[in-house]
Design a protein around this motif. Structure first.
Motif, PDB file in Angstrom:
ATOM      1  N   UNK A   1       0.918  -1.085  -0.041  1.00  0.00           N
ATOM      2  CA  UNK A   1       0.049   0.068  -0.100  1.00  0.00           C
ATOM      3  C   UNK A   1       0.845   1.387  -0.054  1.00  0.00           C
ATOM      4  N   UNK A   2       1.809   1.159   0.916  1.00  0.00           N
ATOM      5  CA  UNK A   2       2.893   2.514   0.708  1.00  0.00           C
ATOM      6  C   UNK A   2       3.496   2.647  -0.444  1.00  0.00           C
ATOM      7  N   UNK A   3       3.728   1.668  -1.047  1.00  0.00           N
ATOM      8  CA  UNK A   3       4.622   1.796  -2.507  1.00  0.00           C
ATOM      9  C   UNK A   3       3.516   2.521  -3.567  1.00  0.00           C
ATOM     10  N   UNK A   4       2.418   1.969  -3.482  1.00  0.00           N
ATOM     11  CA  UNK A   4       1.509   2.461  -4.301  1.00  0.00           C
ATOM     12  C   UNK A   4       1.139   4.023  -4.077  1.00  0.00           C
ATOM     13  N   UNK A   5       0.990   4.322  -2.685  1.00  0.00           N
ATOM     14  CA  UNK A   5       0.864   5.943  -2.452  1.00  0.00           C
ATOM     15  C   UNK A   5       1.933   6.627  -2.631  1.00  0.00           C
ATOM     16  N   UNK A   6       3.030   6.018  -2.215  1.00  0.00           N
ATOM     17  CA  UNK A   6       4.294   6.722  -2.762  1.00  0.00           C
ATOM     18  C   UNK A   6       4.760   7.636  -1.489  1.00  0.00           C
ATOM     19  N   UNK A   7       4.314   6.862  -0.141  1.00  0.00           N
ATOM     20  CA  UNK A   7       4.781   7.592   0.725  1.00  0.00           C
ATOM     21  C   UNK A   7       4.305   6.630   1.957  1.00  0.00           C
ATOM     22  N   UNK A   8       4.934   6.823   3.302  1.00  0.00           N
ATOM     23  CA  UNK A   8       4.588   5.966   4.241  1.00  0.00           C
ATOM     24  C   UNK A   8       3.437   6.217   4.869  1.00  0.00           C
ATOM     25  N   UNK A   9       2.695   5.190   5.312  1.00  0.00           N
ATOM     26  CA  UNK A   9       1.452   5.456   5.961  1.00  0.00           C
ATOM     27  C   UNK A   9       1.605   6.212   7.255  1.00  0.00           C
ATOM     28  N   UNK A  10       0.511   6.975   7.727  1.00  0.00           N
ATOM     29  CA  UNK A  10       0.650   7.570   8.903  1.00  0.00           C
ATOM     30  C   UNK A  10       0.785   6.537  10.065  1.00  0.00           C
ATOM     31  N   UNK A  11       1.613   6.595  11.117  1.00  0.00           N
ATOM     32  CA  UNK A  11       1.858   5.593  11.870  1.00  0.00           C
ATOM     33  C   UNK A  11       0.582   5.076  12.821  1.00  0.00           C
ATOM     34  N   UNK A  12       0.020   6.238  13.159  1.00  0.00           N
ATOM     35  CA  UNK A  12      -1.522   5.953  13.837  1.00  0.00           C
ATOM     36  C   UNK A  12      -2.423   5.081  12.935  1.00  0.00           C
ATOM     37  N   UNK A  13      -2.563   5.756  11.734  1.00  0.00           N
ATOM     38  CA  UNK A  13      -3.336   4.939  10.711  1.00  0.00           C
ATOM     39  C   UNK A  13      -3.047   3.481  10.107  1.00  0.00           C
ATOM     40  N   UNK A  14      -1.637   3.272  10.410  1.00  0.00           N
ATOM     41  CA  UNK A  14      -0.997   2.032  10.113  1.00  0.00           C
ATOM     42  C   UNK A  14      -1.292   1.231  11.011  1.00  0.00           C
TER      43      UNK A  14
END
Length: 390
Positions: free
Chosen positions: A49-62
């Motif tokens: 998912x992070x690769x598709x979005x092009x950025x790390x997920x928010x830690x809380x949401x992750x």
């Protein structure tokens, strides 16, 4: 970025949401089938998912995704996206497009209300809803005046609140979900009456009194006008005039208030026995209905011709359509005549119901018999009192 709360806190909150969701599904067909959150995402799913979005997920949401990897229809058509939905698929693109369209059409008002830049790229979709744009959920990707990165907001008209994180938002949703479950378990109309009326049904007189009470609170400038109830002799005369087709609930209502005039909030003008016997008021409204339809058709015709489109098909005349539903006249709302269907006792809009207009142009306008029609009117008034109080 939003601070993680820990998987245990997430599990406890999600378990409470599941409990209320189960209650809803058990109490009301509207909330079936029961949906449950998907198992937590794997490390590989999160990385993809992070690769598709092009950025790390928010830690809380992750952290949330490690406990529940999405949840379809968790509350009133609202769903939470899982890793498979992030950055790809119909749900993602529909939710992203919805935000872009909403921001463009709001001319910056949405962003100003929320205190965020007027740019869809400032946030990402994390939830959607099957009811148009309402309650699509978005997560901020950067700190803004309105809220920090990791904050979430639903897409609603007049929305001006950004919750600090998804946990806070779902904690806010929990008591609302519980209230819906409480109401569903108590059954229809329980919000208005404060009890399960299946166990203690209000009388027709109680319902009329409730309409008057709530109307005075919701529309004090337009109080309901009630009349002395019709006599048995008057009701017998009316029943004879309609060849015995007077429904018992219609008769009971007229025995309590022989006609009723309310503000234009939904019930309209309930005709009296005298008006029903004379027929003058009914003929007057049919003429007004035809004039209204003629004017609407002239405007439609002008618009279609201006756009180079073929002429639309006109509706059949009011006097031709009004007899397609066998009914005893009941009430008038604006220029819409309502009658009590002699086949099932349902109150119908006699020119708008699908029985007349056809399934492509109309819909079933009946809430039920006279009693149910009035109970729904009480519900509408109760909500209006809430709106006025707010």
């Amino acid at each position: 970025m939003a601070t993680p709360v820990g998987q245990q806190a997430w599990r406890e909150l999600i378990d409470q949401l599941i409990e209320q969701r189960r209650r809803l599904a058990a109490a009301d067909d509207l909330y079936r089938p029961l949906t449950l959150p998907k198992p937590g995402a794997t490390a590989a799913e999160l990385r993809a998912a992070e690769e598709r979005l092009g950025h790390p997920l928010d830690p809380h949401y992750r952290e949330f995704l490690t406990v529940a990897n999405g949840w379809d229809e968790y509350f009133l058509g609202s769903g939470l996206l899982g890793t498979d939905d992030l950055g790809t698929g119909d749900r993602w693109f529909a939710a992203e497009e919805t935000l872009q369209i909403f921001m463009e059409n709001s001319s910056g008002v949405l962003a100003a209300d929320l205190g965020i830049p007027d740019d869809p790229a400032v946030c990402q979709s994390i939830g959607d809803n099957d009811n148009g744009y309402a309650s699509h959920l978005y997560l901020l990707l950067q700190d803004t005046q309105g809220g920090p990165a990791g904050g979430v907001f639903p897409l609603d008209i007049g929305s001006d609140t950004i919750w600090p994180d998804l946990y806070s938002y779902l904690s806010y949703e929990l008591p609302q979900l519980r209230a819906f479950a409480d109401s569903a378990e108590l059954g229809p109309h329980s919000d208005t009456w404060g009890r399960d009326i299946r166990k203690a049904p209000p009388s027709m007189a109680d319902i009329v009194a409730k309409i008057a009470e709530l109307s005075a609170l919701a529309f004090p400038e337009h109080p309901v006008v009630l009349e002395m109830g019709a006599s048995e002799a008057e009701l017998d005369e009316l029943d004879s005039a309609v060849a015995g087709a007077l429904h018992p609930e219609h008769r009971e209502l007229l025995s309590i208030t022989d006609g009723m005039i309310s503000s234009p909030w939904g019930l309209g003008e309930v005709l009296s026995t005298g008006q029903l016997l004379d027929g003058g008021r009914w003929r007057e409204i049919l003429v007004a209905a035809q004039e209204s339809e003629d004017e609407a058709f002239r405007m439609l015709l002008h618009g279609m011709r201006a756009g180079g489109h073929p002429d639309p098909e006109p509706k059949a005349p009011v006097l031709q359509r009004i007899g397609r539903i066998p009914a005893v006249p009941f009430a008038i709302l604006g220029v819409r005549p309502f009658g009590v269907d002699t086949r099932d006792g349902f109150v119908r809009s006699l020119l708008d119901d699908s029985t007349v207009a056809g399934p492509r142009d109309g819909h079933t306008t009946a809430a039920g018999t006279v009693r149910e029609h009035l109970l729904k009117a009480c519900d509408s008034l109760w909500w209006q009192t809430r709106i006025r109080a707010d």
